[in-house]
Design a protein around this motif. Sequence first.
Motif, PDB file in Angstrom:
ATOM      1  N   CYS A 145       0.842  -1.197   0.000  1.00 36.54           N
ATOM      2  CA  CYS A 145       0.000   0.000   0.000  1.00 36.54           C
ATOM      3  C   CYS A 145       0.879   1.249   0.000  1.00 36.54           C
ATOM      4  CB  CYS A 145      -0.885   0.012   1.246  1.00 36.54           C
ATOM      5  SG  CYS A 145      -2.173  -1.252   1.259  1.00 36.54           S
ATOM      6  N   VAL A 146       0.265   2.387  -0.324  1.00 38.52           N
ATOM      7  CA  VAL A 146       0.957   3.670  -0.251  1.00 38.52           C
ATOM      8  C   VAL A 146       1.481   3.857   1.171  1.00 38.52           C
ATOM      9  CG1 VAL A 146       0.649   6.170  -0.343  1.00 38.52           C
ATOM     10  CG2 VAL A 146      -0.429   4.727  -2.067  1.00 38.52           C
ATOM     11  N   PRO A 152       0.523   1.403   6.251  1.00 38.56           N
ATOM     12  CA  PRO A 152      -0.230   1.872   5.078  1.00 38.56           C
ATOM     13  C   PRO A 152      -0.745   3.291   5.283  1.00 38.56           C
ATOM     14  CG  PRO A 152      -0.895  -0.348   5.690  1.00 38.56           C
ATOM     15  CD  PRO A 152      -0.013   0.146   6.795  1.00 38.56           C
ATOM     16  N   CYS A 153      -0.647   4.080   4.225  1.00 38.56           N
ATOM     17  CA  CYS A 153      -1.102   5.472   4.264  1.00 38.56           C
ATOM     18  C   CYS A 153      -0.416   6.238   5.391  1.00 38.56           C
ATOM     19  CB  CYS A 153      -2.619   5.556   4.390  1.00 38.56           C
ATOM     20  SG  CYS A 153      -3.499   4.656   3.091  1.00 38.56           S
ATOM     21  N   LYS A 170      -5.418   2.993  -3.148  1.00 41.84           N
ATOM     22  CA  LYS A 170      -5.510   4.412  -2.809  1.00 41.84           C
ATOM     23  C   LYS A 170      -5.909   4.579  -1.342  1.00 41.84           C
ATOM     24  CE  LYS A 170      -6.610   6.219  -7.410  1.00 41.84           C
ATOM     25  NZ  LYS A 170      -7.605   6.948  -8.237  1.00 41.84           N
ATOM     26  N   CYS A 171      -5.462   5.685  -0.773  1.00 34.82           N
ATOM     27  CA  CYS A 171      -5.704   5.933   0.655  1.00 34.82           C
ATOM     28  C   CYS A 171      -7.014   6.687   0.880  1.00 34.82           C
ATOM     29  CB  CYS A 171      -4.564   6.758   1.250  1.00 34.82           C
ATOM     30  SG  CYS A 171      -3.002   5.867   1.365  1.00 34.82           S
ATOM     31  N   TYR A 177      -6.613  14.525   8.062  1.00 38.64           N
ATOM     32  CA  TYR A 177      -5.556  14.309   7.064  1.00 38.64           C
ATOM     33  C   TYR A 177      -6.131  14.319   5.648  1.00 38.64           C
ATOM     34  CZ  TYR A 177      -2.857  12.967  11.150  1.00 38.64           C
ATOM     35  OH  TYR A 177      -2.230  12.969  12.373  1.00 38.64           O
ATOM     36  N   LYS A 178      -5.280  14.642   4.695  1.00 42.26           N
ATOM     37  CA  LYS A 178      -5.696  14.634   3.296  1.00 42.26           C
ATOM     38  C   LYS A 178      -4.481  14.384   2.412  1.00 42.26           C
ATOM     39  CE  LYS A 178      -5.130  19.614   2.396  1.00 42.26           C
ATOM     40  NZ  LYS A 178      -5.788  20.857   1.916  1.00 42.26           N
ATOM     41  N   GLY A 179      -4.733  14.274   1.098  1.00 41.47           N
ATOM     42  CA  GLY A 179      -3.649  14.080   0.145  1.00 41.47           C
ATOM     43  C   GLY A 179      -3.468  12.625  -0.219  1.00 41.47           C
ATOM     44  N   GLU A 180      -2.724  12.379  -1.267  1.00 39.83           N
ATOM     45  CA  GLU A 180      -2.489  11.027  -1.768  1.00 39.83           C
ATOM     46  C   GLU A 180      -1.799  10.152  -0.724  1.00 39.83           C
ATOM     47  OE1 GLU A 180      -0.058   8.783  -5.428  1.00 39.83           O
ATOM     48  OE2 GLU A 180      -0.111  10.993  -5.294  1.00 39.83           O
ATOM     49  N   PHE A 181      -0.955  10.774   0.101  1.00 39.60           N
ATOM     50  CA  PHE A 181      -0.177  10.006   1.077  1.00 39.60           C
ATOM     51  C   PHE A 181      -0.661  10.211   2.511  1.00 39.60           C
ATOM     52  CE2 PHE A 181       2.585  11.333  -2.465  1.00 39.60           C
ATOM     53  CZ  PHE A 181       2.856  10.079  -3.014  1.00 39.60           C
ATOM     54  N   CYS A 182      -1.740  10.972   2.687  1.00 34.83           N
ATOM     55  CA  CYS A 182      -2.298  11.268   4.027  1.00 34.83           C
ATOM     56  C   CYS A 182      -1.253  11.902   4.936  1.00 34.83           C
ATOM     57  CB  CYS A 182      -2.861   9.997   4.680  1.00 34.83           C
ATOM     58  SG  CYS A 182      -4.270   9.294   3.815  1.00 34.83           S
TER      59      CYS A 182
END
Length: 362
Positions: A145-146, A152-153, A170-171, A177-182
């Motif tokens: 996972c990312v 993960p995340c 995807k997270c 929190y926000k964004g592709e990677f949290c």
Amino acid sequence: MLSTGPQLRLLLLLSCVTLVLLFQVTNAKRDFKSACSTCQQITDNFNKGFDRTAKQNFGGGNTAWEERKLSKYETSEIRLMEIVEGLCDSSSFECNRMLEEHEELFETWWFKRKTKHPDLHKWFCIETIKVCCPKGTFGPDCNACVGGSDRPCHGNGMCDGDGTRGGDGKCSCDHAYKGEFCLDCIDGYFNEVRNDTFSLCTECHTSCKTCTSGATNQDCDECKEGWEEDDQEACVDVNECSTEPSPCTEDQYCLNTDGSYSCKACDKVCAGCTGAGPDNCQACASGYQDTEGNCTDIDECSQPESVCTEEHQECVNTKGSYVCICSSGYEEQDGQCVQTVQPEKEDESEASETTTSPHGEL
């Protein structure tokens, strides 16, 4: 060149094919997740059944003889069957179908693999029928996972498909929190700690819409609605109740709160007010009078001039008003107090009886 009719039919056909493919892909993702969930349920129930039967035996009269001749119950096929029978509810179609398709694998694991592979979920769901992945991985190839399979995340969200052969990795970030990677913070939070692999989002001061460096009202980048920046560049509360005209109606008073306000009903003795209670009236309501700063009830019945003018009426005071009722012995008829009709008394007459002696006179 195709005519309009064939072109339209071709476009419709392509659209239908696309929808079917999308539907199949969506269902496939859902099926991968569902299959892993079913497999997890089966292996969880197997472990419960294993614990439940830990102290059981063949149930016969001579356990020692049975174990010597028939092998120990602990590793017997009978125990395995008793466990397998309780793996699925009768109403669970997916569970029963998976069990039926792979029942022989439980026998293989029970008799040949259990010692070397004690984790049934890992051996059965992940490595053998391949419907699940290890935690922190997803998809057909169990990719990390990312943020990595260990966190993960980056520990701030959920990885889509985590632990299954489905999902896209995807997270879905936790709150704050926000964004592709949290790793980024939503409005109202700031990064108290942040690097490439770790982020801690802390809530801004309640007056801040956004902030970047701290949790006080002087750290705001922008004030929330209901707050404004003062001379020291700090966000302070706007007192909406100090504005003219008042934001509340005439029979309400304004109560200021942090960042907002509320309108509260005046006491019923007031005609307009500045606060709660009868001592904050701007004027007294009808039927009340100002008595040393408080609105108190007017006793209309004690006024020099009678307020009940009809004949045979009496006045009864009420809060803020009064009522006129008929006096005792009278009742209202067509707006008039008329004397109550009394039932006629029956004349009581004493019956005089002539008393004679029961014996004749000699």
